[in-house]
Motif scaffolding. Structure first.
Motif, PDB file in Angstrom:
ATOM      1  N   PRO A 247       6.017  -1.084  -3.958  1.00 29.30           N
ATOM      2  CA  PRO A 247       5.878  -0.401  -5.251  1.00 29.30           C
ATOM      3  C   PRO A 247       6.669   0.892  -5.293  1.00 29.30           C
ATOM      4  N   ARG A 248       7.110   1.210  -6.503  1.00 25.97           N
ATOM      5  CA  ARG A 248       7.854   2.454  -6.703  1.00 25.97           C
ATOM      6  C   ARG A 248       7.470   3.077  -8.038  1.00 25.97           C
ATOM      7  N   LEU A 249       7.305   4.382  -8.020  1.00 24.85           N
ATOM      8  CA  LEU A 249       7.029   5.150  -9.227  1.00 24.85           C
ATOM      9  C   LEU A 249       8.323   5.845  -9.607  1.00 24.85           C
ATOM     10  N   LYS A 250       8.917   5.372 -10.701  1.00 22.70           N
ATOM     11  CA  LYS A 250      10.210   5.888 -11.157  1.00 22.70           C
ATOM     12  C   LYS A 250       9.976   7.021 -12.156  1.00 22.70           C
TER      13      LYS A 250
ATOM     14  N   GLU B  45       9.591  10.514 -18.940  1.00 21.09           N
ATOM     15  CA  GLU B  45       8.949   9.204 -18.900  1.00 21.09           C
ATOM     16  C   GLU B  45       8.946   8.705 -17.467  1.00 21.09           C
ATOM     17  N   MET B  46       8.077   7.747 -17.180  1.00 15.59           N
ATOM     18  CA  MET B  46       8.016   7.171 -15.844  1.00 15.59           C
ATOM     19  C   MET B  46       7.638   5.710 -15.952  1.00 15.59           C
ATOM     20  N   LYS B  47       7.854   5.006 -14.859  1.00 11.90           N
ATOM     21  CA  LYS B  47       7.552   3.586 -14.837  1.00 11.90           C
ATOM     22  C   LYS B  47       7.145   3.199 -13.422  1.00 11.90           C
ATOM     23  N   LEU B  48       6.045   2.477 -13.317  1.00 11.56           N
ATOM     24  CA  LEU B  48       5.593   1.950 -12.039  1.00 11.56           C
ATOM     25  C   LEU B  48       6.001   0.495 -11.951  1.00 11.56           C
ATOM     26  N   LYS B  49       6.750   0.155 -10.910  1.00 12.88           N
ATOM     27  CA  LYS B  49       7.160  -1.228 -10.653  1.00 12.88           C
ATOM     28  C   LYS B  49       6.632  -1.627  -9.283  1.00 12.88           C
ATOM     29  N   LEU B  50       6.196  -2.854  -9.167  1.00 14.41           N
ATOM     30  CA  LEU B  50       5.627  -3.307  -7.901  1.00 14.41           C
ATOM     31  C   LEU B  50       6.683  -3.817  -6.927  1.00 14.41           C
ATOM     32  N   ARG B  51       7.879  -4.102  -7.432  1.00 21.54           N
ATOM     33  CA  ARG B  51       8.986  -4.549  -6.571  1.00 21.54           C
ATOM     34  C   ARG B  51      10.268  -4.434  -7.368  1.00 21.54           C
ATOM     35  N   GLY B  52      11.372  -4.631  -6.718  1.00 24.64           N
ATOM     36  CA  GLY B  52      12.649  -4.589  -7.412  1.00 24.64           C
ATOM     37  C   GLY B  52      13.780  -4.400  -6.421  1.00 24.64           C
ATOM     38  N   SER B  53      14.949  -4.144  -6.938  1.00 23.80           N
ATOM     39  CA  SER B  53      16.110  -3.933  -6.075  1.00 23.80           C
ATOM     40  C   SER B  53      16.442  -2.447  -6.025  1.00 23.80           C
ATOM     41  N   ALA B  54      17.336  -2.092  -5.123  1.00 25.38           N
ATOM     42  CA  ALA B  54      17.775  -0.703  -5.014  1.00 25.38           C
ATOM     43  C   ALA B  54      18.597  -0.293  -6.232  1.00 25.38           C
ATOM     44  N   ALA B  55      19.284  -1.252  -6.857  1.00 23.31           N
ATOM     45  CA  ALA B  55      20.079  -0.997  -8.067  1.00 23.31           C
ATOM     46  C   ALA B  55      21.010   0.199  -7.917  1.00 23.31           C
TER      47      ALA B  55
ATOM     48  N   GLN C 232       0.814  -1.215   0.000  1.00 20.61           N
ATOM     49  CA  GLN C 232       0.000   0.000   0.000  1.00 20.61           C
ATOM     50  C   GLN C 232       0.850   1.270   0.000  1.00 20.61           C
ATOM     51  N   LEU C 233       2.151   1.110   0.034  1.00 21.97           N
ATOM     52  CA  LEU C 233       3.060   2.250  -0.083  1.00 21.97           C
ATOM     53  C   LEU C 233       3.356   2.492  -1.552  1.00 21.97           C
ATOM     54  N   LEU C 234       3.693   3.709  -1.891  1.00 24.27           N
ATOM     55  CA  LEU C 234       4.206   4.001  -3.230  1.00 24.27           C
ATOM     56  C   LEU C 234       5.341   5.001  -3.079  1.00 24.27           C
ATOM     57  N   VAL C 235       6.535   4.548  -3.389  1.00 18.76           N
ATOM     58  CA  VAL C 235       7.727   5.387  -3.290  1.00 18.76           C
ATOM     59  C   VAL C 235       7.946   6.062  -4.640  1.00 18.76           C
ATOM     60  N   ALA C 236       7.986   7.387  -4.650  1.00 16.88           N
ATOM     61  CA  ALA C 236       8.299   8.135  -5.865  1.00 16.88           C
ATOM     62  C   ALA C 236       9.793   8.435  -5.850  1.00 16.88           C
ATOM     63  N   MET C 237      10.442   8.213  -6.989  1.00 16.49           N
ATOM     64  CA  MET C 237      11.900   8.348  -7.040  1.00 16.49           C
ATOM     65  C   MET C 237      12.359   8.820  -8.405  1.00 16.49           C
ATOM     66  N   ASP C 238      13.559   9.392  -8.443  1.00 20.67           N
ATOM     67  CA  ASP C 238      14.174   9.733  -9.715  1.00 20.67           C
ATOM     68  C   ASP C 238      14.860   8.491 -10.273  1.00 20.67           C
TER      69      ASP C 238
END
Length: 120
Positions: free
Chosen positions: A53-56, A25-35, A11-17
C-alpha cells in the motif's frame, strides 16, 4: 527491510509525493507500479514486489519551465506551506485508520477530493 523483520507488505504503508495528484489531495492505493517514481523503484527493489500500500500525497505539477527534480526536491511556495499542515493532518488520519481499522476504511478517508475551500 520488511522481509528481514518478517512484516507482511500489506501491513506497510509508504507515504509518497505524487505530481499527478493536485496539491492538497491524496490517494490511498493498495498496490501499483513505480510509474517512474525513483523512491518507489528503490522500495520495490528492496521488497522484491510492487504489492504494497501507498499513500500518495498530491504536490501538483511544477510551474512551466521548472525541471521535475528541482520541483520535487525544492521548497513549497509560501501559500502551499500554509496549506501543508492540513494535508499532513489528513494523511495522518488516513494512516491511523489504516493501522487501527482496515485498508478499505482508510481508502474512504484518503480518497476524497479536496473541497474548493481546501484548494484556495
Amino acid at each position: 527491510s520488511s522481509r528481514v523483520m518478517k512484516i507482511p507488505t500489506k501491513q506497510l504503508l509508504v507515504a509518497m509525493d505524487d505530481t499527478t495528484i493536485p496539491f492538497r489531495e491524496m490517494k490511498l492505493k493498495l498496490r501499483g507500479s513505480a510509474a517512474g517514481h525513483n523512491g518507489l523503484k528503490h522500495i520495490e527493489s528492496c521488497l522484491k514486489t510492487s504489492d504494497y500500500p501507498r499513500l500518495k500525497l498530491g504536490i501538483g505539477q511544477p510551474p512551466p519551465g521548472t525541471p521535475m527534480p528541482d520541483f520535487v526536491l525544492g521548497h513549497f511556495s509560501k501559500t502551499d506551506q500554509r496549506a501543508l499542515p492540513e494535508l499532513l493532518d489528513r494523511g495522518c488520519d488516513a494512516l491511523q485508520v489504516f493501522l487501527t481499522e482496515s485498508s478499505d476504511v482508510a481508502m474512504n478517508v484518503a480518497n476524497v477530493r479536496a473541497s474548493p475551500t481546501q484548494l484556495s
